[in-house]
Design a protein around this motif. Sequence first.
Motif, mmCIF file in Angstrom:
data_model
loop_
_atom_site.group_PDB
_atom_site.id
_atom_site.type_symbol
_atom_site.label_atom_id
_atom_site.label_comp_id
_atom_site.label_asym_id
_atom_site.label_seq_id
_atom_site.Cartn_x
_atom_site.Cartn_y
_atom_site.Cartn_z
ATOM 1 N N TYR A 116 74.654 45.167 78.072
ATOM 2 C CA TYR A 116 75.616 44.066 78.166
ATOM 3 C C TYR A 116 75.595 43.462 79.575
ATOM 4 C CZ TYR A 116 79.904 41.615 79.078
ATOM 5 O OH TYR A 116 80.794 40.659 79.482
ATOM 6 N N VAL A 117 75.568 44.298 80.591
ATOM 7 C CA VAL A 117 75.556 43.810 81.975
ATOM 8 C C VAL A 117 74.319 42.940 82.209
ATOM 9 C CG1 VAL A 117 75.386 44.501 84.396
ATOM 10 C CG2 VAL A 117 76.939 45.722 82.860
ATOM 11 N N ALA A 118 73.166 43.387 81.698
ATOM 12 C CA ALA A 118 71.934 42.595 81.847
ATOM 13 C C ALA A 118 72.060 41.260 81.115
ATOM 14 C CB ALA A 118 70.741 43.387 81.327
ATOM 15 N N LEU A 119 72.666 41.293 79.932
ATOM 16 C CA LEU A 119 72.860 40.063 79.172
ATOM 17 C C LEU A 119 73.787 39.107 79.915
ATOM 18 C CD1 LEU A 119 72.592 38.384 76.530
ATOM 19 C CD2 LEU A 119 74.564 39.677 75.667
ATOM 20 N N ALA A 120 74.887 39.647 80.436
ATOM 21 C CA ALA A 120 75.830 38.805 81.173
ATOM 22 C C ALA A 120 75.159 38.166 82.384
ATOM 23 C CB ALA A 120 77.043 39.636 81.606
ATOM 24 N N ALA A 121 74.328 38.943 83.078
ATOM 25 C CA ALA A 121 73.621 38.407 84.243
ATOM 26 C C ALA A 121 72.685 37.277 83.833
ATOM 27 C CB ALA A 121 72.842 39.521 84.933
ATOM 28 N N LYS A 122 71.979 37.466 82.722
ATOM 29 C CA LYS A 122 71.068 36.422 82.254
ATOM 30 C C LYS A 122 71.833 35.150 81.881
ATOM 31 C CE LYS A 122 67.701 35.236 78.731
ATOM 32 N NZ LYS A 122 67.101 35.562 77.434
ATOM 33 N N LEU A 123 73.018 35.323 81.306
ATOM 34 C CA LEU A 123 73.819 34.185 80.885
ATOM 35 C C LEU A 123 74.581 33.537 82.039
ATOM 36 C CD1 LEU A 123 75.320 35.681 77.600
ATOM 37 C CD2 LEU A 123 73.498 33.972 77.769
ATOM 38 N N GLY A 124 74.599 34.199 83.192
ATOM 39 C CA GLY A 124 75.359 33.685 84.322
ATOM 40 C C GLY A 124 76.850 33.916 84.184
ATOM 41 N N VAL A 125 77.219 34.978 83.471
ATOM 42 C CA VAL A 125 78.632 35.322 83.268
ATOM 43 C C VAL A 125 79.035 36.394 84.293
ATOM 44 C CG1 VAL A 125 80.295 36.360 81.678
ATOM 45 C CG2 VAL A 125 78.587 34.735 80.831
ATOM 46 N N ALA A 126 80.134 36.175 84.958
ATOM 47 C CA ALA A 126 80.633 37.158 85.920
ATOM 48 C C ALA A 126 81.164 38.369 85.174
ATOM 49 C CB ALA A 126 81.752 36.538 86.767
ATOM 50 N N SER A 127 80.511 39.512 85.334
ATOM 51 C CA SER A 127 80.900 40.728 84.615
ATOM 52 C C SER A 127 81.808 41.579 85.500
ATOM 53 C CB SER A 127 79.649 41.512 84.209
ATOM 54 O OG SER A 127 79.991 42.613 83.404
ATOM 55 N N LEU A 128 83.053 41.179 85.583
ATOM 56 C CA LEU A 128 83.987 41.800 86.518
ATOM 57 C C LEU A 128 84.564 43.109 86.009
ATOM 58 C CD1 LEU A 128 85.925 38.548 87.514
ATOM 59 C CD2 LEU A 128 83.908 39.557 88.607
ATOM 60 N N ASN A 129 84.448 43.373 84.732
ATOM 61 C CA ASN A 129 85.091 44.555 84.148
ATOM 62 C C ASN A 129 84.108 45.644 83.749
ATOM 63 O OD1 ASN A 129 88.038 43.676 83.907
ATOM 64 N ND2 ASN A 129 86.954 41.949 82.986
ATOM 65 N N ALA A 130 82.845 45.485 84.141
ATOM 66 C CA ALA A 130 81.836 46.453 83.730
ATOM 67 C C ALA A 130 81.875 47.740 84.532
ATOM 68 C CB ALA A 130 80.444 45.834 83.844
ATOM 69 N N ALA A 131 82.422 47.692 85.744
ATOM 70 C CA ALA A 131 82.373 48.875 86.615
ATOM 71 C C ALA A 131 83.068 50.076 85.990
ATOM 72 C CB ALA A 131 83.000 48.546 87.972
ATOM 73 N N GLY A 132 84.181 49.838 85.296
ATOM 74 C CA GLY A 132 84.938 50.943 84.716
ATOM 75 C C GLY A 132 84.132 51.744 83.707
ATOM 76 N N PRO A 133 83.633 51.127 82.626
ATOM 77 C CA PRO A 133 82.857 51.903 81.661
ATOM 78 C C PRO A 133 81.527 52.410 82.207
ATOM 79 C CG PRO A 133 82.964 49.586 81.014
ATOM 80 C CD PRO A 133 83.936 49.770 82.126
ATOM 81 N N VAL A 134 80.881 51.657 83.105
ATOM 82 C CA VAL A 134 79.640 52.164 83.709
ATOM 83 C C VAL A 134 79.935 53.461 84.466
ATOM 84 C CG1 VAL A 134 77.911 51.748 85.500
ATOM 85 C CG2 VAL A 134 78.446 49.950 83.846
ATOM 86 N N ALA A 135 81.012 53.465 85.258
ATOM 87 C CA ALA A 135 81.376 54.667 86.015
ATOM 88 C C ALA A 135 81.792 55.799 85.082
ATOM 89 C CB ALA A 135 82.496 54.339 86.998
ATOM 90 N N SER A 136 82.585 55.484 84.076
ATOM 91 C CA SER A 136 83.131 56.527 83.196
ATOM 92 C C SER A 136 82.037 57.237 82.411
ATOM 93 C CB SER A 136 84.148 55.916 82.232
ATOM 94 O OG SER A 136 85.265 55.410 82.928
ATOM 95 N N PHE A 137 81.172 56.470 81.756
ATOM 96 C CA PHE A 137 80.149 57.107 80.925
ATOM 97 C C PHE A 137 78.998 57.640 81.766
ATOM 98 C CE2 PHE A 137 82.502 54.318 78.078
ATOM 99 C CZ PHE A 137 82.917 55.259 77.150
ATOM 100 N N GLY A 138 78.748 57.023 82.918
ATOM 101 C CA GLY A 138 77.776 57.585 83.849
ATOM 102 C C GLY A 138 78.245 58.917 84.387
#
Length: 295
Positions: free
Chosen positions: A241-263
């Motif tokens: 999803y983060v890669a997709l958002a980056a490609k679309l030019g969407v600011a992914s401000l809420n990704a840090a939480g689940p990336v940190a949690s599941f990582g």
Amino acid sequence: MRIGFAGLGNMGGRMSACIVRAGHPVLGYDLAAENVAAAGAKAAGSIGEVAAGSDIVLLSLPDSHVVESVVLGDDGVLAHARPGQIVVDLSTAAPDSTTRLHALLAARGASYLDAGISGGAAAAEKGALTLMVGGDLDALDQARPVLDLVAAQIFHCGPSGAGHTVKLLNNFLNATALAATAEVMVAGRKAGIDLDVLLAVLNASSGVNFATLNRFPKIVHGDYLKGGLTNSLMLKDVNLYVALAAKLGVASLNAAGPVASFGMARALGYADEISNTVVDAIGDLSGGVRLQENS
């Protein structure tokens, strides 16, 4: 329509079993031969045998890398593709990879549908999944009698790649809700709140989400609903999803939480456990907290 299935793990195995129970033979292949038998499928010796012997080939695989190896390998799906054949990719995969495979199969006269799934192991067991499909609508109509055996709802989301795109959007929200709710439940336990009462309040209030409704009422009593998406796969989906958002030019401000949690869950030894165990990983970092009262 002769049905083939590659990837008979937690989800694919359950979907195959639904098709077999409905009276349709399935030619199946999985690296773990015991999965084929457990799903009620007839064992094929290779991916190529599945592709050559099937009018519709279903794929349920971990990621785009594996999907590409299965489709593009020397004895893969593409090597045996033919006009009128339909390939349905039920994996969670990168849309860019999906559209590339769609074009390669189209050149051979075959159709490639990307069909993200939602509902987890329980829905797969009952044939009640939700499918979000990208690709040719006529091909979907032809495949529908088979897909209806595993799904309660089927949405045509648009052209090739649209199904996997919608799946990534859905899974990001799923991951965010699960991780945030896990943190709240650990906090509730440490605060001495009755967790059944907490869930009742959340489910009657604005904090309600899929995790509060369907996951944690079981988890707080020790049932982690095993058999679904692992922490490693959930992290994979969030990163897609983060890669997709980056490609679309969407600011992914809420990704840090689940990336940190599941990582963090993966790093603490829960990599291959169902993603619901993220609550135990958070509990580990919060003083060894478990939601169950007798823990």
